[in-house]
Design a protein around this motif. Structure first.
Motif, short mmCIF file in Angstrom:
data_model
loop_
_atom_site.label_atom_id
_atom_site.label_comp_id
_atom_site.label_asym_id
_atom_site.label_seq_id
_atom_site.Cartn_x
_atom_site.Cartn_y
_atom_site.Cartn_z
N LEU A 5 5.07 -61.23 4.76
CA LEU A 5 4.81 -60.60 6.04
C LEU A 5 3.32 -60.35 6.23
CD1 LEU A 5 7.73 -58.02 6.14
CD2 LEU A 5 7.62 -60.24 7.25
N PRO A 6 2.78 -60.68 7.40
CA PRO A 6 1.38 -60.37 7.67
C PRO A 6 1.22 -58.90 8.04
CG PRO A 6 2.38 -61.42 9.57
CD PRO A 6 3.43 -61.41 8.48
N GLU A 7 -0.01 -58.46 8.15
CA GLU A 7 -0.27 -57.11 8.63
C GLU A 7 0.15 -57.00 10.09
OE1 GLU A 7 -1.48 -54.41 7.08
OE2 GLU A 7 -1.65 -55.42 5.12
N ILE A 8 0.73 -55.87 10.46
CA ILE A 8 1.08 -55.66 11.86
C ILE A 8 -0.20 -55.70 12.69
CG2 ILE A 8 1.98 -53.99 13.53
CD1 ILE A 8 3.98 -53.10 11.46
N GLY A 9 -0.17 -56.47 13.77
CA GLY A 9 -1.34 -56.62 14.61
C GLY A 9 -2.11 -57.90 14.35
N THR A 10 -1.71 -58.68 13.34
CA THR A 10 -2.39 -59.93 13.04
C THR A 10 -2.28 -60.87 14.23
OG1 THR A 10 -1.92 -59.74 10.67
CG2 THR A 10 -2.46 -61.93 11.50
N LEU A 11 -3.42 -61.48 14.62
CA LEU A 11 -3.48 -62.35 15.78
C LEU A 11 -3.43 -63.82 15.36
CD1 LEU A 11 -6.28 -60.51 17.79
CD2 LEU A 11 -3.81 -60.41 18.20
N ILE A 18 1.16 -70.01 14.38
CA ILE A 18 2.35 -69.25 13.99
C ILE A 18 3.21 -70.07 13.04
CG2 ILE A 18 4.52 -68.29 14.86
CD1 ILE A 18 3.01 -67.50 17.39
N THR A 19 3.35 -71.36 13.35
CA THR A 19 4.12 -72.25 12.49
C THR A 19 3.48 -72.38 11.12
OG1 THR A 19 4.93 -73.50 14.40
CG2 THR A 19 5.04 -74.58 12.26
N GLU A 20 2.17 -72.55 11.09
CA GLU A 20 1.45 -72.69 9.82
C GLU A 20 1.58 -71.43 8.97
OE1 GLU A 20 -2.56 -73.71 10.74
OE2 GLU A 20 -2.04 -75.64 11.65
N ALA A 21 1.69 -70.28 9.61
CA ALA A 21 1.84 -69.02 8.89
C ALA A 21 3.27 -68.79 8.42
CB ALA A 21 1.40 -67.85 9.77
N GLY A 22 4.20 -69.67 8.84
CA GLY A 22 5.59 -69.56 8.41
C GLY A 22 6.39 -68.52 9.16
N LEU A 23 5.93 -68.12 10.36
CA LEU A 23 6.62 -67.08 11.11
C LEU A 23 7.67 -67.62 12.06
CD1 LEU A 23 3.65 -64.69 11.99
CD2 LEU A 23 5.04 -64.79 9.91
N ASN A 24 7.45 -68.83 12.59
CA ASN A 24 8.40 -69.44 13.51
C ASN A 24 8.11 -70.94 13.54
OD1 ASN A 24 9.58 -70.46 16.10
ND2 ASN A 24 10.14 -68.30 16.36
N LYS A 25 9.09 -71.74 13.18
CA LYS A 25 8.85 -73.17 13.01
C LYS A 25 9.02 -73.99 14.28
CE LYS A 25 13.58 -73.96 11.25
NZ LYS A 25 13.93 -72.55 11.00
N HIS A 26 9.47 -73.34 15.37
CA HIS A 26 9.75 -74.09 16.60
C HIS A 26 8.53 -74.09 17.53
CE1 HIS A 26 13.94 -74.32 15.49
NE2 HIS A 26 13.96 -73.02 15.31
N PRO A 27 8.21 -75.23 18.12
CA PRO A 27 7.07 -75.28 19.04
C PRO A 27 7.35 -74.64 20.39
CG PRO A 27 8.15 -77.43 18.92
CD PRO A 27 8.79 -76.57 17.87
N MET A 28 8.64 -74.50 20.76
CA MET A 28 8.98 -73.96 22.08
C MET A 28 9.98 -72.81 22.01
SD MET A 28 7.24 -75.55 24.43
CE MET A 28 8.19 -75.22 25.93
N ALA A 29 11.03 -72.96 21.22
CA ALA A 29 12.10 -71.96 21.18
C ALA A 29 11.59 -70.61 20.71
CB ALA A 29 13.23 -72.44 20.27
N GLY A 30 12.17 -69.54 21.28
CA GLY A 30 11.71 -68.21 20.93
C GLY A 30 12.38 -67.63 19.70
N ILE A 31 13.53 -68.18 19.29
CA ILE A 31 14.28 -67.64 18.16
C ILE A 31 14.24 -68.62 17.00
CG2 ILE A 31 16.48 -66.68 17.38
CD1 ILE A 31 17.24 -66.35 20.36
N GLY A 114 -3.40 -65.77 23.01
CA GLY A 114 -2.72 -66.09 21.76
C GLY A 114 -1.46 -65.26 21.52
N TYR A 115 -1.23 -64.97 20.24
CA TYR A 115 -0.01 -64.28 19.83
C TYR A 115 -0.34 -63.20 18.81
CZ TYR A 115 2.32 -68.19 22.11
OH TYR A 115 2.73 -69.11 23.03
N LYS A 116 0.55 -62.21 18.70
CA LYS A 116 0.33 -61.08 17.79
C LYS A 116 1.63 -60.75 17.06
CE LYS A 116 0.14 -56.98 19.51
NZ LYS A 116 -0.21 -55.69 20.13
N TYR A 117 1.53 -60.59 15.74
CA TYR A 117 2.68 -60.14 14.95
C TYR A 117 2.80 -58.64 15.08
CZ TYR A 117 5.54 -58.75 10.98
OH TYR A 117 6.50 -58.18 10.19
N ASP A 118 3.98 -58.15 15.47
CA ASP A 118 4.16 -56.72 15.72
C ASP A 118 5.19 -56.05 14.82
OD1 ASP A 118 2.26 -55.89 17.51
OD2 ASP A 118 3.38 -56.49 19.27
#
Length: 296
Positions: A5-11, A18-31, A114-118
């Protein structure tokens, strides 16, 4: 395999990051979800106009059923498949889900670009309701986990570490004031006594050393979002197994108030009904639509 898990607030610059960080592998889908079928992460980025983002509380819209022309219009009922099924599994199994917010989401909580991990959220509830366009959507209530220490998200959710030490001297937590629904305890007592603890769905009677056991199951749930009544006409006598199946929409009562349908096995049985027990037709219809997702 566990996702660190990354730090909360990581951009993150974009979806590729996001895919490279292993958080979500889909280019479009939200889940995103793992091979065991449990959800790993969701992305809030304005994909569905019925989403409601309140920060620590999110009412998330499931996936599917939108028009293909790009105007984000709901044209079909959503189903419990793919990512929706994964979030239902996370509700059932109480597996935490990573929440990532994109720049197109609620401005108060989303990054300007961009995107933020919350952080990790738990799936507290799920239900069906008509979208603003009409067709049914699945809503998921996600609540931010306040103590996120020692938590991780696994793609398999199989525990592979050493045996936990546990707590040799567990103590009760101090009681806190909370807004609890005031219930009439005589309602489930009457329902269970009427059927002598025999399940109305499967006719099983759970027998313990102290006697029979059953559960009073509300047809239309109490409190948000269902706001059902605490009355005998809104309650069934069920065994624990059928209670879970009913609450998760695997079982529903037809509008004739007599037939019980199992959506998993696609079978139908006659609901055991006592002459003095009359069900509320509107509550039965509400459960069929909003819990089972069957919109006849």
């Amino acid at each position: 395999m566990s996702t660190k898990l990354p730090e909360i607030g990581t951009l993150y610059k974009d979806r590729d990051a996001i895919t490279e960080a292993g958080l979500n592998k889909h280019p479009m889908a939200g889940i995103d979800y793992g091979p065991d079928g449990n959800a790993i992460s969701i992305i809030l980025n304005g994909g569905y106009k019925d989403d409601l983002d309140l920060g620590d509380l999110v009412i998330y819209t499931g996936q599917g059923g939108q028009s293909k022309t790009g105007e984000k219009r709901q044209v079909e009922d959503q189903k419990i498949v793919r990512g929706n099924k994964a979030l239902v599994n996370s509700h059932l199994n109480q597996n935490p889900v990573m929440v990532i917010r994109g720049f197109k989401g609620e401005k108060k909580f989303s990054p300007p670009t961009g995107y933020k991990y919350d952080g990790l959220y738990s799936v507290a509830k799920h239900w069906f309701e008509p979208s603003s366009d009409g067709p049914l959507i699945i809503r998921f209530e996600l609540v931010k986990i306040q103590d996120q220490m020692n938590l991780e998200v696994s793609e398999s959710h199989e525990f592979t570490g050493s045996i936990p030490e546990g707590n040799l001297s567990p103590t009760r937590m101090a009681l806190t004031k909370s807004a609890r629904i005031k219930r009439d305890l005589n309602v489930p007592k009457w329902v269970k006594a009427t059927y002598r603890n025999q399940c109305q769905a499967c006719s099983t009677t759970v027998v313990t050393p102290s006697g029979g056991y059953s559960q009073g199951a509300h047809i239309r749930g109490l409190g948000y979002p269902h706001n059902g009544t605490d009355t005998t006409s809104n309650m069934l006598c069920l065994c624990p197994n059928c209670h879970v199946l009913f609450d998760f929409g695997a079982l529903y009562i037809k509008d004739d108030l007599k037939s019980l349908v199992n959506v998993i096995s696609n079978t139908e049985v006659v609901l055991n009904m006592s002459p003095g027990h009359v069900l509320d037709a509107e509550s039965v219809k509400y459960h069929r639509i909003h819990v089972a997702g069957v919109n006849l």
